[in-house]
Design an enzyme around this catalytic site. Structure first.
Site, mmCIF file in Angstrom:
data_model
loop_
_atom_site.group_PDB
_atom_site.id
_atom_site.type_symbol
_atom_site.label_atom_id
_atom_site.label_comp_id
_atom_site.label_asym_id
_atom_site.label_seq_id
_atom_site.Cartn_x
_atom_site.Cartn_y
_atom_site.Cartn_z
ATOM 1 N N GLU A 92 0.820 -1.221 0.000
ATOM 2 C CA GLU A 92 0.000 0.000 0.000
ATOM 3 C C GLU A 92 0.849 1.263 0.000
ATOM 4 O OE1 GLU A 92 -2.879 0.188 -0.731
ATOM 5 O OE2 GLU A 92 -3.326 -1.935 -0.514
HETATM 6 C C1 LIG Z 1 2.875 -9.890 0.271
HETATM 7 C C2 LIG Z 1 2.631 -8.783 -0.694
HETATM 8 C C3 LIG Z 1 1.320 -8.479 -1.046
HETATM 9 C C4 LIG Z 1 1.068 -7.458 -1.970
HETATM 10 N N1 LIG Z 1 -0.222 -7.227 -2.388
HETATM 11 C C5 LIG Z 1 -0.428 -6.401 -3.441
HETATM 12 C C6 LIG Z 1 -1.727 -6.298 -4.044
HETATM 13 O O1 LIG Z 1 -2.692 -6.901 -3.588
HETATM 14 N N2 LIG Z 1 -1.854 -5.519 -5.149
HETATM 15 C C7 LIG Z 1 -0.808 -4.834 -5.685
HETATM 16 O O2 LIG Z 1 -0.987 -4.169 -6.689
HETATM 17 N N3 LIG Z 1 0.428 -4.893 -5.132
HETATM 18 C C8 LIG Z 1 0.640 -5.665 -4.030
HETATM 19 N N4 LIG Z 1 1.893 -5.754 -3.474
HETATM 20 C C9 LIG Z 1 2.971 -4.933 -3.999
HETATM 21 C C10 LIG Z 1 3.342 -3.777 -3.056
HETATM 22 O O3 LIG Z 1 2.336 -2.823 -3.037
HETATM 23 C C11 LIG Z 1 4.716 -3.230 -3.519
HETATM 24 O O4 LIG Z 1 5.678 -4.169 -3.103
HETATM 25 C C12 LIG Z 1 5.014 -1.861 -2.946
HETATM 26 O O5 LIG Z 1 4.168 -0.889 -3.504
HETATM 27 C C13 LIG Z 1 6.461 -1.424 -3.203
HETATM 28 O O6 LIG Z 1 6.849 -1.628 -4.523
HETATM 29 P P1 LIG Z 1 8.190 -2.428 -4.841
HETATM 30 O O7 LIG Z 1 8.168 -3.675 -4.032
HETATM 31 O O8 LIG Z 1 8.313 -2.589 -6.297
HETATM 32 O O9 LIG Z 1 9.340 -1.547 -4.284
HETATM 33 P P2 LIG Z 1 10.126 -0.358 -5.096
HETATM 34 O O10 LIG Z 1 9.133 0.578 -5.687
HETATM 35 O O11 LIG Z 1 11.113 -0.968 -6.018
HETATM 36 O O12 LIG Z 1 10.871 0.341 -3.895
HETATM 37 C C14 LIG Z 1 12.087 -0.144 -3.331
HETATM 38 C C15 LIG Z 1 12.553 0.828 -2.255
HETATM 39 O O13 LIG Z 1 12.788 2.113 -2.818
HETATM 40 C C16 LIG Z 1 12.030 3.104 -2.156
HETATM 41 N N5 LIG Z 1 11.584 4.095 -3.142
HETATM 42 C C17 LIG Z 1 11.038 3.883 -4.355
HETATM 43 N N6 LIG Z 1 10.740 5.035 -4.943
HETATM 44 C C18 LIG Z 1 11.071 6.015 -4.092
HETATM 45 C C19 LIG Z 1 10.988 7.432 -4.105
HETATM 46 N N7 LIG Z 1 10.464 8.088 -5.127
HETATM 47 N N8 LIG Z 1 11.450 8.122 -3.030
HETATM 48 C C20 LIG Z 1 11.927 7.482 -1.948
HETATM 49 N N9 LIG Z 1 12.043 6.145 -1.887
HETATM 50 C C21 LIG Z 1 11.608 5.418 -2.933
HETATM 51 C C22 LIG Z 1 10.877 2.366 -1.515
HETATM 52 O O14 LIG Z 1 10.366 3.049 -0.382
HETATM 53 C C23 LIG Z 1 11.507 1.032 -1.155
HETATM 54 O O15 LIG Z 1 12.140 1.126 0.092
HETATM 55 C C24 LIG Z 1 2.148 -6.736 -2.516
HETATM 56 C C25 LIG Z 1 3.472 -7.027 -2.120
HETATM 57 C C26 LIG Z 1 3.712 -8.045 -1.245
HETATM 58 C C27 LIG Z 1 5.133 -8.376 -0.908
#
Ligand SMILES: Cc1cc2nc3c(=O)[nH]c(=O)nc-3n(C[C@H](O)[C@H](O)[C@H](O)COP(=O)(O)OP(=O)(O)OC[C@H]3O[C@@H](n4cnc5c(N)ncnc54)[C@H](O)[C@@H]3O)c2cc1C
Length: 593
Positions: free
Chosen positions: A441
């Protein structure tokens, strides 16, 4: 054996004594929420959470979900039956609108019910939690047809809902979405693409699953401005409401993960799947944000809920485990050693958690009440304030409650010593389960950016200035009360620091955006601490007035004093850190890490 006892006494205190729900009887559905009805709902849902969902928590953790070769997914033993009971008991309908078959009761009350479900079994509670978010998004952004087709069955929980945003190349940055949608000329679209980590993407709990999917219509503008929202049912719905053919969306695999094993986290493949636009072309993010905001408050509550169950079991352990003698002399001389609850450092962990939980619960329900006011108040000014507060508080509830919720679970594990690290007591599961709440989220870092980047500045800072004025009024009204004075003084100090931090951001964040980014998490912490300080001052005021009638109020005051003396002073460190700006963070060259 681990236990979960629903914290109903505390919930009643907040609803009846502090928030005084009975004073809002001019709002739709509130007149029906009499104290008796509220108590009955809390007690029966608490019983369901402790007796039905909690015993399945470790089952779900051990078994996890299984995907078969035909792409069906089996949830852990007991989940389908518990879900059936959950629907039959009508829990999802509590605060849904009567037009959709709901009971129309206050949303704040359904937040308390969700807290108990989530504390008892977070993986289970996520299925209806996402359905509720998808339902709200469809109600807000869907066409009348879409509301009629999907609304009633999603309201009851007979059909589930999911949110499909994430793709392999795009998590935080949704502008990178590739899933494409091709118009078919009959109002429908064909969607092709892959979504990953979709919670509840496939399961055996409901007869249909309604996926809300972000995709890019062919020829749409690049980036976030070209994203549209679609509703894609697993099974098509016939005109008479019966289920028709299967759509071409399926689960391509399940993720192996650290926690919430009982919740199916799916790779979802859309292969020319048929969907319908929700809202306007390229305006998908607007509607999706409704779902995300609802979900964010729910995720914050997961932090609080896991902290509560971890705290209860840590307190039991601390009373039973015998190690060493109290520094002030034996407390249980008849035993070979004293229970560890005599040691101040053990009490630090328990009191930190207790003060967090009770303050956070009040903050969650107080915020949820603004959700009710936003939708139900006849007064435009009240609705405006409620909308401002919902926007301002959402990132704080999400991030502050999950960061501190993880700390609470971690402290509960620490308190258990080696027993915590082994599987027997179940406390390590709470740490693993709650960990995701800081990530999904929108990660907590992104919540902090949302707070300082968007929410503070919106409408010329109207929301934050309204909040400051509310705090000032509360301080002025109560500062002459001698007994309340320590709470008021502490709140005034924290508020002053939050105001100073806000001014610093206004002066330094616009001239260098890295300053805003660098300060964002400290600002969010400072905000969360102050907001809980306000909640504690309100609760202390009520407890002082009621003291003597029930030892509950004396305990409340002890915890309130702990919060203002041992937790709230953290605000000063956050203010000092954030004022150092971006330089300490950005000084090292990237290749020197
Ligand atoms: C168990 C689980 C359930 C999930 N359920 C859903 C679901 O139902 N539907 C859905 O759509 N998604 C779902 N997700 C996905 C989840 O919402 C994403 O993992 C989350 O939004 C973060 O994206 P990412 O993992 O690609 O991290 P990234 O976007 O790659 O981020 C990696 C790191 O970089 C930081 N970062 C990235 N951009 C910036 C910025 N501009 N400024 C500062 N810091 C930044 C982040 O804070 C993080 O620490 C789920 C994930 C998991 C693991």
């Amino acid at each position: 054996m681990p236990r979960y006892d629903a914290p109903i006494r505390d919930m009643k205190f907040i609803f009846h004594d502090v928030l005084a729900l009975q004073n809002y009887s001019n709002l739709d559905g509130f007149a029906d929420a009499t104290p008796d009805i509220v108590d009955q709902i809390l007690e029966t849902s608490g019983k369901f959470a402790s007796e039905v969902l909690f015993p399945l928590n470790s089952v779900g953790d051990k078994q996890g979900c299984k995907r078969a070769d035909d792409a069906t997914v089996k949830t852990p033993d007991g989940f389908p039956d518990a879900y059936k009971q959950f629907v039959e008991n009508g829990w999802p309908l509590l605060s849904k609108t009567p037009e959709m078959g709901g009971q129309g009761l206050p949303h704040a009350l359904s937040i308390a019910v969700s807290e108990m479900m989530s504390a008892a079994n977070m993986a289970f509670a996520m299925y209806p939690g996402l359905t509720s978010g998808a339902y709200e998004a469809l109600m807000a952004g869907g066409s009348d047809d879409q509301k009629q087709i999907y609304g009633p069955k999603m309201a009851t929980g007979e059909w589930a809902g999911t949110m499909n945003l994430t793709e392999p190349q795009c998590g935080t940055d949704l502008g990178l979405i590739k899933t494409k949608a091709i118009p078919q000329g009959d109002g429908s679209y064909k969607l092709t693409g892959q979504k990953i980590w979709i919670s509840g993407g496939e399961q055996d709990l409901t007869e249909n699953i309604i996926h809300l999917v972000l995709a890019r219509i062919e020829g749409a503008p690049e980036g976030i401005k070209g994203i549209s929202l679609f509703v894609v049912p697993k099974y098509f719905v016939n005109e008479d409401g019966s289920l028709g053919e299967r759509n071409t969306v399926s689960c391509g695999g399940l993720e192996e993960k650290m926690g919430i094993h009982g919740n199916a986290t799916c790779v979802m493949n859309y292969e020319d799947a048929t969907g319908w636009l929700v809202g306007d072309e390229h305006k998908g993010m607007r509607t999706m944000f409704i779902m995300m905001n609802e979900a964010r408050l729910g995720v914050g509550m997961q932090g609080l809920a896991q902290a509560e169950v971890a705290y209860q079991n840590a307190a039991d352990f601390a009373r039973e485990r015998l190690q060493s003698r109290a520094l002030s002399g034996p407390k249980a001389p008849e035993k070979p050693a004293d229970p560890i609850i005599v040691h101040p450092d053990v009490r630090r962990m328990l009191m930190d958690t207790r003060a967090f939980i009770e303050g956070a619960r009040m903050f969650s329900y107080w915020t949820a009440l603004y959700g009710d006011l936003l939708h139900k108040s006849p007064d435009e000014k009240v609705r405006e304030k409620a909308g401002d507060y919902m926007a301002l508080m959402t990132p704080v509830v999400k991030a502050f409650l999950t960061d501190r919720g993880l700390k609470a679970c971690n402290d509960a594990l620490q308190l258990h010593g080696g027993t915590g690290f082994t599987k027997d007591q179940g406390v390590e599961q709470y740490v693993r389960d709650v960990r995701i709440a800081l990530i999904y989220e929108g990660t907590n870092g992104i919540q902090a950016l949302d707070l300082v980047g968007r929410k503070l500045a919106a409408n010329g800072g109207r929301a934050i200035f309204t909040f400051f004025a509310e705090l000032d009024d509360f301080i002025a009204e109560n500062e002459s009360d001698e007994e309340l004075k320590p709470f008021i003084d502490a709140l005034a100090t924290a508020k002053g620091e939050l105001q100073e931090a806000t001014s610093w951001l206004m002066q330094n964040g616009m001239s260098d955006f890295n300053n805003a980014g660098a300060a964002s998490m400290d600002y969010l912490e400072l905000f969360g601490l102050t907001a809980l300080g306000y909640m504690w001052a309100k609760m202390a005021k009520t407890a002082l007035a009621k003291r003597g009638s029930d030892p509950f109020y004396d305990d409340k005051l002890v915890t309130a004093r702990y919060y203002i003396s041992r937790i709230l002073p953290e605000t000063s460190a956050h203010l000092a850190k954030l004022k150092t700006g971006a330089e300490p963070l950005m000084a090292l060259e990237a290749d020197r890490f």
